[in-house]
Scaffold this active site. Structure first.
Site, PDB file in Angstrom:
ATOM      1  N   GLU A 104      64.631  53.619   4.342  1.00 42.65           N
ATOM      2  CA  GLU A 104      64.467  54.478   5.521  1.00 42.65           C
ATOM      3  C   GLU A 104      65.560  55.541   5.634  1.00 42.65           C
ATOM      4  O   GLU A 104      65.275  56.681   6.032  1.00 42.65           O
ATOM      5  CB  GLU A 104      64.436  53.616   6.795  1.00 42.65           C
ATOM      6  CG  GLU A 104      65.599  52.647   6.839  1.00 42.65           C
ATOM      7  CD  GLU A 104      65.743  51.859   8.138  1.00 42.65           C
ATOM      8  OE1 GLU A 104      65.188  52.264   9.165  1.00 42.65           O
ATOM      9  OE2 GLU A 104      66.438  50.823   8.112  1.00 42.65           O
ATOM     10  N   ILE A 127      63.866  45.616  -0.745  1.00 39.17           N
ATOM     11  CA  ILE A 127      63.377  44.242  -0.930  1.00 39.17           C
ATOM     12  C   ILE A 127      62.773  43.744   0.376  1.00 39.17           C
ATOM     13  O   ILE A 127      61.979  42.824   0.372  1.00 39.17           O
ATOM     14  CB  ILE A 127      64.479  43.267  -1.416  1.00 39.17           C
ATOM     15  CG1 ILE A 127      65.588  43.098  -0.382  1.00 39.17           C
ATOM     16  CG2 ILE A 127      65.028  43.676  -2.765  1.00 39.17           C
ATOM     17  CD1 ILE A 127      66.420  41.837  -0.604  1.00 39.17           C
ATOM     18  N   ASP A 128      63.156  44.354   1.512  1.00 41.28           N
ATOM     19  CA  ASP A 128      62.688  43.871   2.818  1.00 41.28           C
ATOM     20  C   ASP A 128      61.201  44.142   3.061  1.00 41.28           C
ATOM     21  O   ASP A 128      60.607  43.559   3.959  1.00 41.28           O
ATOM     22  CB  ASP A 128      63.491  44.537   3.948  1.00 41.28           C
ATOM     23  CG  ASP A 128      64.935  44.069   3.986  1.00 41.28           C
ATOM     24  OD1 ASP A 128      65.318  43.254   3.126  1.00 41.28           O
ATOM     25  OD2 ASP A 128      65.685  44.518   4.873  1.00 41.28           O
ATOM     26  N   MET A 170      67.481  37.683   3.563  1.00 36.97           N
ATOM     27  CA  MET A 170      67.537  39.070   4.021  1.00 36.97           C
ATOM     28  C   MET A 170      66.286  39.435   4.817  1.00 36.97           C
ATOM     29  O   MET A 170      65.261  38.754   4.737  1.00 36.97           O
ATOM     30  CB  MET A 170      67.764  40.016   2.852  1.00 36.97           C
ATOM     31  CG  MET A 170      69.215  40.008   2.397  1.00 36.97           C
ATOM     32  SD  MET A 170      69.582  41.308   1.207  1.00 36.97           S
ATOM     33  CE  MET A 170      71.360  41.124   1.068  1.00 36.97           C
ATOM     34  N   GLU A 223      67.818  37.246   8.409  1.00 33.61           N
ATOM     35  CA  GLU A 223      69.143  37.611   8.955  1.00 33.61           C
ATOM     36  C   GLU A 223      69.070  38.376  10.278  1.00 33.61           C
ATOM     37  O   GLU A 223      69.983  38.317  11.100  1.00 33.61           O
ATOM     38  CB  GLU A 223      69.906  38.456   7.935  1.00 33.61           C
ATOM     39  CG  GLU A 223      69.172  39.760   7.626  1.00 33.61           C
ATOM     40  CD  GLU A 223      69.820  40.638   6.587  1.00 33.61           C
ATOM     41  OE1 GLU A 223      70.954  40.393   6.189  1.00 33.61           O
ATOM     42  OE2 GLU A 223      69.136  41.605   6.177  1.00 33.61           O
ATOM     43  N   VAL A 275      72.171  37.584  -3.784  1.00 33.05           N
ATOM     44  CA  VAL A 275      71.449  36.959  -4.901  1.00 33.05           C
ATOM     45  C   VAL A 275      69.994  37.457  -4.889  1.00 33.05           C
ATOM     46  O   VAL A 275      69.372  37.648  -5.930  1.00 33.05           O
ATOM     47  CB  VAL A 275      71.484  35.410  -4.756  1.00 33.05           C
ATOM     48  CG1 VAL A 275      70.535  34.735  -5.725  1.00 33.05           C
ATOM     49  CG2 VAL A 275      72.897  34.906  -4.949  1.00 33.05           C
ATOM     50  N   GLN A 276      69.491  37.706  -3.664  1.00 35.09           N
ATOM     51  CA  GLN A 276      68.086  38.143  -3.514  1.00 35.09           C
ATOM     52  C   GLN A 276      67.824  39.532  -4.078  1.00 35.09           C
ATOM     53  O   GLN A 276      66.688  39.920  -4.297  1.00 35.09           O
ATOM     54  CB  GLN A 276      67.695  38.147  -2.031  1.00 35.09           C
ATOM     55  CG  GLN A 276      67.704  36.778  -1.405  1.00 35.09           C
ATOM     56  CD  GLN A 276      67.807  36.856   0.110  1.00 35.09           C
ATOM     57  OE1 GLN A 276      66.808  36.903   0.796  1.00 35.09           O
ATOM     58  NE2 GLN A 276      69.017  36.870   0.654  1.00 35.09           N
TER      59      GLN A 276
END
Ligand code: F6P
Length: 344
Positions: A104, A127-128, A170, A223, A275-276
Site C-alpha cells: 500500500e 504476504i498479508d 503476521m 499481530e 520467518v514467514q
C-alpha cells in the site's frame, strides 16, 4: 523503453521472480533495457542503481528476498518534493517508466507519481494478502505454508505437555494468513484484526475442548488483532516507520498470560515473525509473480500508466491504482465463518 524497477516495503517471497519476468518479457523485443534501484525509493532518492540484464537476473526465480534490497523510505516524507526527486533520477538514468513492486505505501507513492505525470505501472506485493485490485498477492501462499507447518509442529509438543500454544502470525490489518493457516492446521481459535475478540469466548472454546477430553489447544492470533473495547489492557509500542505505521507485536504475549491466568492451563507463546517472509517462494507464488512481471511489462509497452496488475479468478487484469488502493481487502466473512465451525 528504458524501465526502472524497485522493491519497496517489507520483503516477500516472489519479488525476484517478478524482476526476472519483467526483464525476460522486455528483452523478448529489441530496444528495451532495465535499471534496478537499490533499497526501494531510497535508491531513487540517492540515485543508487544497477543495470538489470538477462544475465544478472538469471537463476533468481526460486530465491527469497529481493536482489535489489528494500526499505520503507517515503520520498514525500518531511515535506520533500518526492516527484521532483524521482523525475531527476529518471532523467539521470534516461528512464521512460517505473515499475515499483510493493504494498500500500510503495504503490501509494506510485499513484502520486502517476498523478504528477510520471509513467508508472505497479505490481502488488504483500504476504498479508490485504491489497485491493487482486484476489491474491504472491508471497501469501508461502507464508500460509510456513505457518501451517509451524502449527503442525506446535501440535505435537502441545499434546505432549498438555499446553495451550498461542501462535502470533503476521497480518497488520487483516487475518488472511491467520485464517488460512489456522484452517489448514486445525487451530482451536483464530483471532483476526477484522473481529475484535472477546477473551471470555476464547476461554470458553478452550474449556469446551478440555471438557471433551482434549488436553491441549492451539490459538492462532494475527499481530493486528485487538480485544473488544474495554475488555483487556494492551500495551502499544511507540516505534513507527516513515509511513507512520506502528511496529506491531505483543498481542501473543498478552494472550499467553491472560489465557493461563483465566483457565489455569499452562500456556506458551510462539511469535513466528519474519520467518514467514523468508526463504524460497512456493510454486504458486513463483507462477503468480512471473505472470505479474510479464503483465506489468506488457502494460508499460502498451503505454499505460497509473495501473496495477492483479489476479481476478484465473485471469491477470489491470486495475487503476486509485481503485486498488481505496481500501484494504478484508477477510472474507464466509471464510472466517467456516473456520469458526472448528473452534473449541
Ligand atoms: O509486509 C507486511 C508485514 O508483514 C506486516 O504484517 C508486518 O506488520 C510488517 O510487515 C513487519 O515488517 P518489518 O518488521 O519488516 O518492518
Amino acid at each position: 523503453m528504458r524501465v526502472g524497477l524497485l522493491t519497496g516495503g517489507g520483503d516477500c517471497p516472489g519479488l525476484n521472480a517478478v524482476i526476472r519476468a519483467v526483464v525476460r518479457r522486455g528483452t523478448a523485443e529489441p530496444g528495451n533495457s532495465f535499471v534496478g534501484f537499490s533499497h526501494g525509493w531510497a535508491g531513487v532518492l540517492e540515485n543508487e542503481a544497477v543495470e538489470l540484464t538477462l544475465k544478472s537476473t538469471s537463476g533468481i526465480l526460486p530465491r527469497g528476498g529481493t536482489i535489489l534490497g528494500t526499505s520503507r523510505t517515503n520520498p514525500y516524507a518531511d515535506g520533500r518534493d518526492g516527484t521532483a526527486a524521482v523525475r531527476e533520477a529518471m532523467r539521470a538514468r534516461e528512464l521512460d517508466a517505473l515499475i515499483p513492486i510493493g504494498g500500500e505505501d510503495t504503490l501509494g507513492v506510485a499513484l502520486r507519481l502517476h498523478e504528477d505525470g510520471v509513467p508508472v505501472v505497479g505490481v502488488p506485493k504483500t504476504i498479508d494478502n490485504d491489497l485491493g485490485g487482486t484476489d491474491v498477492t504472491f508471497g501469501f501462499q508461502t507464508a500460509v505454508q510456513i505457518v501451517t507447518e509451524a502449527i503442525d509442529r506446535l501440535h505435537t509438543t502441545a499434546e505432549s505437555h498438555n499446553r495451550v500454544m498461542v501462535l502470533e502470525v503476521m497480518g497488520r490489518h487483516t487475518g488472511w494468513i491467520a485464517t488460512h493457516a489456522g484452517l489448514a492446521g486445525g487451530a482451536d481459535a483464530i483471532l483476526v484484526p477484522e473481529r475484535p475478540f472477546d477473551i471470555d469466548t476464547v476461554v470458553a472454546h478452550l474449556r469446551a475442548r478440555h471438557e471433551r477430553g482434549r488436553s491441549f489447544s492451539i490459538v492462532v492470533v494475527a499481530e493486528g488483532s485487538t480485544p473488544r473495547e474495554g475488555t483487556l489492557q494492551v500495551l502499544e509500542g511507540t516505534a513507527t516507520d516513515a509511513f507512520g505505521h506502528a511496529r506491531l507485536g505483543g498481542i501473543g504475549v498478552m494472550l499467553e498470560g491472560e489465557l493461563a491466568r483465566r483457565t489455569g492451563y499452562e500456556s506458551r507463546v510462539t511469535i513466528l515473525g519474519h520467518v514467514q517472509r523468508g526463504g524460497t517462494p512456493v510454486a504458486f507464488d513463483r507462477v503468480l509473480a512471473t505472470r505479474f512481471g510479464v503483465a506489468a511489462m506488457d502494460a508499460v509497452l502498451g503505454g499505460r500508466s497509473g495501473v496495477m496488475v492483479g489476479l481476478r479468478g484465473t485471469a491477470i487484469v489491470e486495475t487503476p491504482l486509485t481503485e486498488a488502493l481505496r481500501e484494504p481487502k478484508l477477510l472474507d466473512p464466509e471464510l472466517y465463518a467456516t473456520a469458526e465451525l472448528f473452534f473449541g
